[in-house]
Design a protein around this motif. Structure first.
Motif, PDB file in Angstrom:
ATOM      1  N   UNK A   1       0.567  -1.523  -0.257  1.00  0.00           N
ATOM      2  CA  UNK A   1      -0.368  -0.338   0.217  1.00  0.00           C
ATOM      3  C   UNK A   1       0.680   1.346   0.101  1.00  0.00           C
ATOM      4  N   UNK A   2      -0.185   2.399  -0.144  1.00  0.00           N
ATOM      5  CA  UNK A   2       1.164   3.931  -0.260  1.00  0.00           C
ATOM      6  C   UNK A   2       0.364   5.003   0.693  1.00  0.00           C
ATOM      7  N   UNK A   3       1.010   5.664   1.557  1.00  0.00           N
ATOM      8  CA  UNK A   3       0.078   6.423   2.687  1.00  0.00           C
ATOM      9  C   UNK A   3      -0.960   6.678   2.228  1.00  0.00           C
ATOM     10  N   UNK A   4      -1.994   6.910   1.837  1.00  0.00           N
ATOM     11  CA  UNK A   4      -3.583   7.154   1.888  1.00  0.00           C
ATOM     12  C   UNK A   4      -4.286   6.409   1.695  1.00  0.00           C
ATOM     13  N   UNK A   5      -3.277   5.383   1.051  1.00  0.00           N
ATOM     14  CA  UNK A   5      -4.530   4.084   1.347  1.00  0.00           C
ATOM     15  C   UNK A   5      -4.773   3.881   2.831  1.00  0.00           C
ATOM     16  N   UNK A   6      -3.906   3.871   3.992  1.00  0.00           N
ATOM     17  CA  UNK A   6      -4.110   3.499   5.149  1.00  0.00           C
ATOM     18  C   UNK A   6      -5.252   3.628   5.631  1.00  0.00           C
ATOM     19  N   UNK A   7      -6.282   4.803   5.256  1.00  0.00           N
ATOM     20  CA  UNK A   7      -7.230   5.407   5.826  1.00  0.00           C
ATOM     21  C   UNK A   7      -8.784   4.606   5.678  1.00  0.00           C
ATOM     22  N   UNK A   8      -8.327   3.776   3.942  1.00  0.00           N
ATOM     23  CA  UNK A   8      -9.366   2.900   3.737  1.00  0.00           C
ATOM     24  C   UNK A   8      -9.193   1.389   4.073  1.00  0.00           C
ATOM     25  N   UNK A   9     -10.659   1.107   5.447  1.00  0.00           N
ATOM     26  CA  UNK A   9     -10.124   0.037   6.197  1.00  0.00           C
ATOM     27  C   UNK A   9     -10.300  -0.975   4.077  1.00  0.00           C
ATOM     28  N   UNK A  10     -11.504  -0.752   3.004  1.00  0.00           N
ATOM     29  CA  UNK A  10     -11.393  -1.946   2.164  1.00  0.00           C
ATOM     30  C   UNK A  10     -10.018  -2.491   1.779  1.00  0.00           C
ATOM     31  N   UNK A  11      -8.962  -1.526   1.210  1.00  0.00           N
ATOM     32  CA  UNK A  11      -7.188  -1.509   0.534  1.00  0.00           C
ATOM     33  C   UNK A  11      -6.789  -2.916   1.544  1.00  0.00           C
ATOM     34  N   UNK A  12      -6.678  -2.619   2.810  1.00  0.00           N
ATOM     35  CA  UNK A  12      -6.063  -3.323   3.335  1.00  0.00           C
ATOM     36  C   UNK A  12      -6.720  -5.291   3.672  1.00  0.00           C
ATOM     37  N   UNK A  13      -7.729  -4.758   3.599  1.00  0.00           N
ATOM     38  CA  UNK A  13      -8.879  -6.334   3.582  1.00  0.00           C
ATOM     39  C   UNK A  13      -8.678  -7.033   2.462  1.00  0.00           C
ATOM     40  N   UNK A  14      -8.969  -5.701   1.552  1.00  0.00           N
ATOM     41  CA  UNK A  14      -8.788  -6.258   0.172  1.00  0.00           C
ATOM     42  C   UNK A  14      -7.240  -7.503  -0.070  1.00  0.00           C
ATOM     43  N   UNK A  15      -5.909  -6.450   0.564  1.00  0.00           N
ATOM     44  CA  UNK A  15      -5.082  -7.948   0.532  1.00  0.00           C
ATOM     45  C   UNK A  15      -5.275  -9.029   1.739  1.00  0.00           C
TER      46      UNK A  15
END
Length: 294
Positions: free
Chosen positions: A151-165
């Protein structure tokens, strides 16, 4: 199996030779400490934008201060591979698409012989879309030290991003940042700044949400109008910070055992197993439209 991992806090600007020298020094320090997985910040090759928002660097307004755009198979990453050797390194850069024009805020995970995975930043803050195109997917990939997601930076503000991984099997998520202090009402002590607080809270929350190891790097020092908050860290699947640089440049180093930790922390409550996607998706499109147009 235990693995020694480290997150980097350091300052990277436009001078590529200075970048490589710093990368080599940090890799050497990490190697002396037995590190097997090393995560550099966003834009460690060529630096980040010098400003954001209404006064941000953009393709439309200037070419002078934009990061150099490189390709995955170009000499810049090959040079990092030569430095990395048998160490697995995650590193951020500006990627040039095959069309020779489109630029992405990107990251790659590699060692001396292999590029294991690459990622193009999906979520773009404060006019970053004026300088970069957005990526469109999250994919985890296998490495000798475990399955990793980027992930890169602002991605961490979106739970869906980490959940997808996490749903794609990521055991370790590397979150590479150029995360600055607040632009207004900045705290005198940057450790108490509200953007530092958010940076740290997101790191701990995303690790705990998904019960994964979270390795968060960040730029330090200043570049252009941006003042970075460092706070590189390693977080365990319980949201506990195992190591951090706080405001300093340096390495946050921790020894982790993915299998044993997952067995202990996921043995009872296992967040991925206990999800209820049937409840989450109900009337989702309609509700999204309502929020967008509210």
């Amino acid at each position: 199996m235990t693995v020694t991992v480290a997150a980097v806090a350091a300052n990277f600007g436009r001078d590529l030779e200075e970048n490589y020298a710093l990368i080599e020094r940090i890799v050497g320090e990490a190697r002396d400490a037995g590190v097997q997985l090393l995560v550099f910040p966003e834009a460690a090759i060529g630096g980040y934008l010098s400003s954001l928002g209404n006064h941000g660097d953009t393709v439309r307004t200037t070419q002078r201060s934009l990061p150099p755009a490189i390709t995955l198979d170009g000499p810049e990453l090959r040079r990092v591979q030569q430095i990395a050797g048998d160490m697995i390194v995650c590193i951020g850069f500006c990627e040039l698409d095959a069309d020779g024009e489109t630029r992405y805020n990107a990251a790659a995970c590699l060692d001396g012989t292999t590029i294991y995975g690459a990622y193009r930043k999906v979520h773009q803050p404060l006019g970053e879309n004026m300088s970069y195109s957005a990526g469109s997917e999250y994919r985890a990939f296998d490495t000798p030290v475990g399955r990793i997601g980027l992930q890169i930076c602002y991605d961490k503000a979106f739970p869906e991003a980490a959940r997808s991984l996490a749903l794609d099997g990521a055991e370790i998520i590397a979150s590479l940042s150029a995360w600055p202090a607040a632009r207004t009402a900045t705290a005198e002590n940057l450790q108490e700044d509200r953007w530092t607080y958010r940076h740290n809270l997101f790191d701990m929350s995303r690790a705990l949400d998904n019960q994964v190891f979270w390795i968060a790097s960040n730029q330090s020092g200043t570049f252009g109008s941006l003042r970075y908050v460092a706070n590189a860290k390693v977080v365990d699947p319980g949201g506990n910070v195992l190591a951090t640089t706080l405001l300093d440049a340096g390495l946050a180093i921790a020894e982790i055992d993915v299998e044993a930790t997952f067995r202990a922390m996921r043995g009872g409550m296992f967040h991925l197993r206990d999800r209820r996607p049937d409840a989450y998706a109900s009337d989702l499109v309609a509700r999204k439209e309502e929020l967008v147009h509210a």
